[in-house]
Scaffold this active site. Structure first.
Site, short mmCIF file in Angstrom:
data_model
loop_
_atom_site.label_atom_id
_atom_site.label_comp_id
_atom_site.label_asym_id
_atom_site.label_seq_id
_atom_site.Cartn_x
_atom_site.Cartn_y
_atom_site.Cartn_z
N THR A 134 0.84 -1.20 0.00
CA THR A 134 0.00 0.00 0.00
C THR A 134 0.87 1.25 0.00
O THR A 134 1.83 1.34 0.78
CB THR A 134 -0.90 0.00 1.26
OG1 THR A 134 -1.81 -1.10 1.18
CG2 THR A 134 -1.70 1.29 1.37
N SER A 135 0.54 2.21 -0.87
CA SER A 135 1.21 3.51 -0.91
C SER A 135 2.72 3.32 -1.13
O SER A 135 3.10 2.75 -2.15
CB SER A 135 0.87 4.29 0.37
OG SER A 135 1.32 5.61 0.28
N SER A 136 3.56 3.75 -0.18
CA SER A 136 5.00 3.52 -0.36
C SER A 136 5.29 2.02 -0.55
O SER A 136 6.20 1.64 -1.30
CB SER A 136 5.76 4.05 0.86
OG SER A 136 7.14 3.86 0.71
N TYR A 158 -1.67 -1.09 -4.09
CA TYR A 158 -2.72 -0.13 -3.81
C TYR A 158 -2.14 1.28 -3.67
O TYR A 158 -1.35 1.55 -2.76
CB TYR A 158 -3.44 -0.53 -2.50
CG TYR A 158 -3.99 -1.93 -2.61
CD1 TYR A 158 -5.32 -2.15 -2.95
CD2 TYR A 158 -3.15 -3.05 -2.45
CE1 TYR A 158 -5.82 -3.43 -3.11
CE2 TYR A 158 -3.65 -4.34 -2.61
CZ TYR A 158 -4.97 -4.52 -2.93
OH TYR A 158 -5.47 -5.79 -3.11
N HIS A 274 -6.53 8.60 -0.79
CA HIS A 274 -5.33 7.83 -0.44
C HIS A 274 -5.59 7.14 0.90
O HIS A 274 -5.76 7.82 1.89
CB HIS A 274 -4.14 8.79 -0.33
CG HIS A 274 -2.82 8.09 -0.42
ND1 HIS A 274 -2.37 7.49 -1.58
CD2 HIS A 274 -1.86 7.88 0.49
CE1 HIS A 274 -1.17 6.96 -1.37
NE2 HIS A 274 -0.85 7.18 -0.13
#
Ligand SMILES: *[C@@H]1O[C@H](CO)[C@@H](O)[C@H](O)[C@H]1NC(C)=O
Ligand SMILES: *[C@@H]1O[C@H](CO)[C@@H](O)[C@H](O)[C@H]1NC(C)=O
Length: 289
Positions: A134-136, A158, A274
């Site tokens: 997820t994200s980073s 994601y 986000h």
């Protein structure tokens, strides 16, 4: 009394079955990050491995509790590896040359050392190693798929960015506010594909299969990031957009199928910012678990 004992016993088993354990001897760990694992009781030989990568300000423990991936993955007999960042902002390094070079001494190498440790320690299946991020962690999922395509079979990511988008030749790892996350690094499919192939010029495939999720209202890692990721992996896999399926797997989610969908699938999520929640059922299904 008997019932109480049974309930207590069930609770103890439940707790014993749901916990991450830290492993410290998994390799030279050039990036100095942490490895946490959960191994199903009586893990079978040739078990799959899932590497789950948290976002910035995150941790192995936080991501473990974020969704029901652990429960569902254990039902499939999968070994769970949760790396934990120790860097500023607790992000992953998706930008330095160290991390974007095979065995270059960055986070990507340390994470692959975790995978190799788990493969050997539990006699796991080298052809079934998967990524959820997820994200980073999604950005790192793209990096791992690009830099170590021979190690990973598939990824479900994601709210991340394309591999190489965060690249800073000599800088410190970029934070989420850099031009990449703001959607200002635009390349053609061919250029993005060349970035991936450039990490392993001799590699001829098969490439990791990619399932990529993003929210249309994301202002942290903007929606353009999904467009760039789909261009990149569409080129690498040589598959083109085939069709959209609306309200799949739920309202406001559009599934974007490339080719027959087995190598590349996007999910555009209307009105979500986000980050897009992890969808463990769809991830495991994409992994063929
Ligand atoms: C497919 O869906 C995406 C996301 O909603 C949209 O941007 C794109 O234009 C759609 N493509 C077609 C051909 O309908
Ligand atoms: C889908 O988006 C619409 C607005 O575009 C919103 O009204 C609705 O609540 C959303 N549905 C779900 C299930 O989130």
């Amino acid at each position: 009394m008997l019932l109480t004992n049974l309930i207590l016993k069930a609770l103890v088993i439940e707790c014993a079955n749901a916990a991450l354990t830290q492993v410290t001897n998994f390799g030279s760990n050039p990036a100095g990050i942490q490895m946490w694992v959960e191994v199903p009781t009586n893990v079978a030989p040739q078990a799959p491995i899932i590497v789950a990568l948290h976002g910035c300000h995150g941790s192995a423990q936080g991501y473990y509790k974020d969704n029901n991936l652990p429960t569902l993955a254990k039902q499939k007999g999968a070994i769970l590896v949760y790396p934990s960042s120790t860097h500023d902002l607790l992000c992953w390094d998706c930008g330095t040359k160290k991390s974007l070079t095979r065995d270059g001494g960055g986070d990507s190498q340390s994470i692959v050392q975790m995978v190799k440790y788990a493969l050997s320690k539990y006699s796991a299946d080298p052809s079934r190693i998967y990524i959820v991020g997820t994200s980073s962690g999604a950005m790192m999922g793209n990096v791992l798929a690009a830099v170590y395509p021979d190690i990973f079979a598939a990824a479900s990511v994601y709210s991340g960015v394309a591999a190489g988008c965060m690249a800073v030749p000599n800088g410190t790892p970029p934070n989420p506010y850099d031009p990449c996350a703001l959607g200002r690094i635009i390349k053609t499919s061919q250029e993005w594909g060349n970035v991936v192939r450039g990490y392993n010029p001799a590699f001829g495939g098969p490439w990791p299969r990619m399932q990529i999720w993003h929210g249309t209202s994301d202002d942290t890692v903007v929606y353009q990031s999904l467009v760039e990721e789909l261009k990149q992996w569409g080129n690498v896999h040589a598959v083109s957009f085939a069709k959209n399926t609306t309200n799949t797997p739920e309202n406001n989610y559009t599934r974007m199928t490339y080719g027959d969908g087995s190598k590349l699938t996007g999910y555009s999520v209307k009105g979500v910012g986000h980050t897009v929640p992890v969808h463990p059922t769809q991830a495991l299904s994409f992994f063929n678990l």
